[in-house]
Design a protein around this motif. Sequence first.
Motif, PDB file in Angstrom:
ATOM      1  N   ALA A  12       8.683  -1.187  70.728  1.00  0.00           N
ATOM      2  CA  ALA A  12       9.082  -2.245  69.799  1.00  0.00           C
ATOM      3  C   ALA A  12       8.651  -3.586  70.382  1.00  0.00           C
ATOM      4  N   PHE A  13       8.097  -4.458  69.543  1.00  0.00           N
ATOM      5  CA  PHE A  13       7.572  -5.727  70.066  1.00  0.00           C
ATOM      6  C   PHE A  13       7.996  -6.909  69.209  1.00  0.00           C
ATOM      7  N   ASP A  14       8.027  -8.071  69.869  1.00  0.00           N
ATOM      8  CA  ASP A  14       8.374  -9.325  69.197  1.00  0.00           C
ATOM      9  C   ASP A  14       7.090 -10.084  68.894  1.00  0.00           C
ATOM     10  N   ARG A  15       6.769 -10.218  67.638  1.00  0.00           N
ATOM     11  CA  ARG A  15       5.524 -10.877  67.234  1.00  0.00           C
ATOM     12  C   ARG A  15       5.471 -12.331  67.690  1.00  0.00           C
ATOM     13  N   THR A  16       6.623 -12.992  67.798  1.00  0.00           N
ATOM     14  CA  THR A  16       6.646 -14.405  68.181  1.00  0.00           C
ATOM     15  C   THR A  16       6.533 -14.603  69.685  1.00  0.00           C
ATOM     16  N   ALA A  17       6.674 -13.539  70.441  1.00  0.00           N
ATOM     17  CA  ALA A  17       6.633 -13.592  71.908  1.00  0.00           C
ATOM     18  C   ALA A  17       7.719 -14.493  72.486  1.00  0.00           C
ATOM     19  N   SER A  18       8.810 -14.653  71.743  1.00  0.00           N
ATOM     20  CA  SER A  18       9.922 -15.459  72.246  1.00  0.00           C
ATOM     21  C   SER A  18      11.036 -14.599  72.834  1.00  0.00           C
ATOM     22  N   ARG A  19      10.943 -13.284  72.631  1.00  0.00           N
ATOM     23  CA  ARG A  19      11.896 -12.335  73.200  1.00  0.00           C
ATOM     24  C   ARG A  19      11.115 -11.213  73.865  1.00  0.00           C
ATOM     25  N   PRO A  20      11.721 -10.512  74.805  1.00  0.00           N
ATOM     26  CA  PRO A  20      11.004  -9.401  75.430  1.00  0.00           C
ATOM     27  C   PRO A  20      10.761  -8.256  74.443  1.00  0.00           C
ATOM     28  N   ASP A  21       9.663  -7.583  74.624  1.00  0.00           N
ATOM     29  CA  ASP A  21       9.453  -6.319  73.933  1.00  0.00           C
ATOM     30  C   ASP A  21      10.381  -5.275  74.554  1.00  0.00           C
ATOM     31  N   ALA A  22      10.464  -4.095  73.932  1.00  0.00           N
ATOM     32  CA  ALA A  22      11.447  -3.108  74.398  1.00  0.00           C
ATOM     33  C   ALA A  22      10.960  -1.692  74.146  1.00  0.00           C
ATOM     34  N   ILE A  23      11.488  -0.777  74.944  1.00  0.00           N
ATOM     35  CA  ILE A  23      11.430   0.646  74.642  1.00  0.00           C
ATOM     36  C   ILE A  23      12.784   1.026  74.052  1.00  0.00           C
ATOM     37  N   TRP A  33      18.277   1.188  74.817  1.00  0.00           N
ATOM     38  CA  TRP A  33      17.439  -0.008  74.630  1.00  0.00           C
ATOM     39  C   TRP A  33      17.066  -0.547  76.008  1.00  0.00           C
ATOM     40  N   THR A  34      15.771  -0.682  76.283  1.00  0.00           N
ATOM     41  CA  THR A  34      15.305  -1.218  77.560  1.00  0.00           C
ATOM     42  C   THR A  34      14.373  -2.386  77.324  1.00  0.00           C
ATOM     43  N   GLN A  87      14.531   2.912  82.754  1.00  0.00           N
ATOM     44  CA  GLN A  87      14.482   1.701  83.570  1.00  0.00           C
ATOM     45  C   GLN A  87      13.036   1.371  83.949  1.00  0.00           C
ATOM     46  N   VAL A  88      12.702   0.092  83.886  1.00  0.00           N
ATOM     47  CA  VAL A  88      11.386  -0.357  84.350  1.00  0.00           C
ATOM     48  C   VAL A  88      11.394  -0.337  85.876  1.00  0.00           C
ATOM     49  N   VAL A  89      10.504   0.449  86.481  1.00  0.00           N
ATOM     50  CA  VAL A  89      10.485   0.579  87.937  1.00  0.00           C
ATOM     51  C   VAL A  89       9.239  -0.038  88.567  1.00  0.00           C
ATOM     52  N   LYS A  90       8.259  -0.387  87.751  1.00  0.00           N
ATOM     53  CA  LYS A  90       7.054  -1.015  88.300  1.00  0.00           C
ATOM     54  C   LYS A  90       6.319  -1.738  87.184  1.00  0.00           C
ATOM     55  N   VAL A  91       5.735  -2.875  87.518  1.00  0.00           N
ATOM     56  CA  VAL A  91       4.872  -3.597  86.591  1.00  0.00           C
ATOM     57  C   VAL A  91       3.542  -3.840  87.296  1.00  0.00           C
ATOM     58  N   ILE A  92       2.477  -3.362  86.703  1.00  0.00           N
ATOM     59  CA  ILE A  92       1.125  -3.593  87.224  1.00  0.00           C
ATOM     60  C   ILE A  92       0.571  -4.808  86.506  1.00  0.00           C
ATOM     61  N   GLY A  93       0.268  -5.849  87.242  1.00  0.00           N
ATOM     62  CA  GLY A  93      -0.204  -7.089  86.645  1.00  0.00           C
ATOM     63  C   GLY A  93      -1.636  -7.003  86.155  1.00  0.00           C
ATOM     64  N   PRO A  94      -2.005  -7.903  85.261  1.00  0.00           N
ATOM     65  CA  PRO A  94      -3.374  -7.882  84.735  1.00  0.00           C
ATOM     66  C   PRO A  94      -4.423  -8.087  85.808  1.00  0.00           C
TER      67      PRO A  94
END
Length: 468
Positions: A30-41, A59-60, A118-125
């Motif tokens: 699920a994503f926020d088109r305005t990018a003002s809130r986090p997207d979620a699983i 909800w994550t 739970q988000v356990v890792k984020v790989i940056g661009p």
Amino acid sequence: MTRWTPDPTFYPSPREAATAPAEKLAYVAAFDRTASRPDAIVVLDTDPDSPDYGRVVGWTDLPHLGDELHHFGWNACSSALCPTAPHPHVERRYLIVPGLRSSRIHVVDTQPDPRQPQVVKVIGPEELAERAGYSRPHTVHCGPDGIYLSALGGADGAEGPGGIAILDHTTFEVRGAWEADRGPQFLAYDVWWHLTQDVLVTSEWGTPSMIEDGIIGELLLGRRYGHAIHFWDLAKRRHVQRVDLGDAYQMPLELRPAHDPTKSYGFVGVVISVEDLSASIWLWHRDGDAWAVTKVIDIPAEPADPANLPDLLKPFGAVPPLVTDIDLSVDDRFLYVSCWGTGELRQYDVSDPMRPVQTGSVHLGGIVRRTAHPAAPDEALAGGPQMVEVSRDGKRVYVSNSLYGAWDDQFYPDGVGAWLAKLDVDVDAGGLTPDERFFPHGDEFRGLRVHQTRLQGGDASSDSYCFP
């Protein structure tokens, strides 16, 4: 002595996978088109015996803004049992969730509580760019030797070429680019394979600037979007053949190979023909020592009053089907085709893949129709069946309604909303029926739009098999 037991959701063959227990949960991007809130699983309860059936039960939120979640997949699946590169010790535990706009890749752990991942890792661009030379990650597939991640753009703002990055199964580090010799391939989109035949297939959409603000009419009419599929030597990572569908057939996107590893065919959906706004399904197959593609399904555009059409379509006086996703049941019998523009999900019997026969249809939403769901007959729906996912036993089909933020805004300028529907399948005769008990929509998604769905334990587009 340590004993390794393969994940019980792994199956050596599609026949065995079709006997797997029914999914109890579904994971939704699920994503926020305005990018003002986090997207979620978002986690949905899919157990019909549960008091929470058809409701959001988990909800994550992701840790950043502006990701635009799109496609995602499992870290491991039944391909881990393939004898060429066995990894029976890995688990189908982590969701690999790319952000199409941010180029971040999120690793989401569904254990110990599958309702609270739970988000356990984020790989940056920067890691994706430095190690693989890519940006704009799109599609995730679990292979026997690693996680395959298609990407639309190049590194450091380069438009391309797009291609495939490989992630490690266990550390999730970016190993590098998959291609040893890409030949003429430049545009990218989906990637799939015939594992036992050492064949990989890729499709084409466009570079980041061609897609991030929606369809560009001049590029579409100029036949500049992708219109070919590519065949590769999977073992040698080398380009073998480019097959052009013809530049009238713009955007061959989703690839669905036969699940039976002894078969050498698959289906690709084409979004639109610039000559008549129709959509089409093509079959790839062997032609002697080479590969060929044959159009097997045509879906015409539907005439419409220009007053009811978005600006992009007013000059044409018609609604294009806009086939933006397809899915093939695990037994290779039914092909499901999302017509996002006309608001229809079609079912075809493809037992003879050269001669598909339509066996079912359900209308929901649509640019003009706005067909309501039986569970809410007074609510006109925007969007249409878009991402489609089929249960392993073939008895259930899940569809969500958002395509991509910029496309949503072009084709549904009054708002696309958010909804997800489940359809029950007559697996004997064919046919589809909406489940009136399963229709999460509106406020249940907290203002976010919903895109791809993955089913707990696997689904028809998650796994590939090495035994017939």
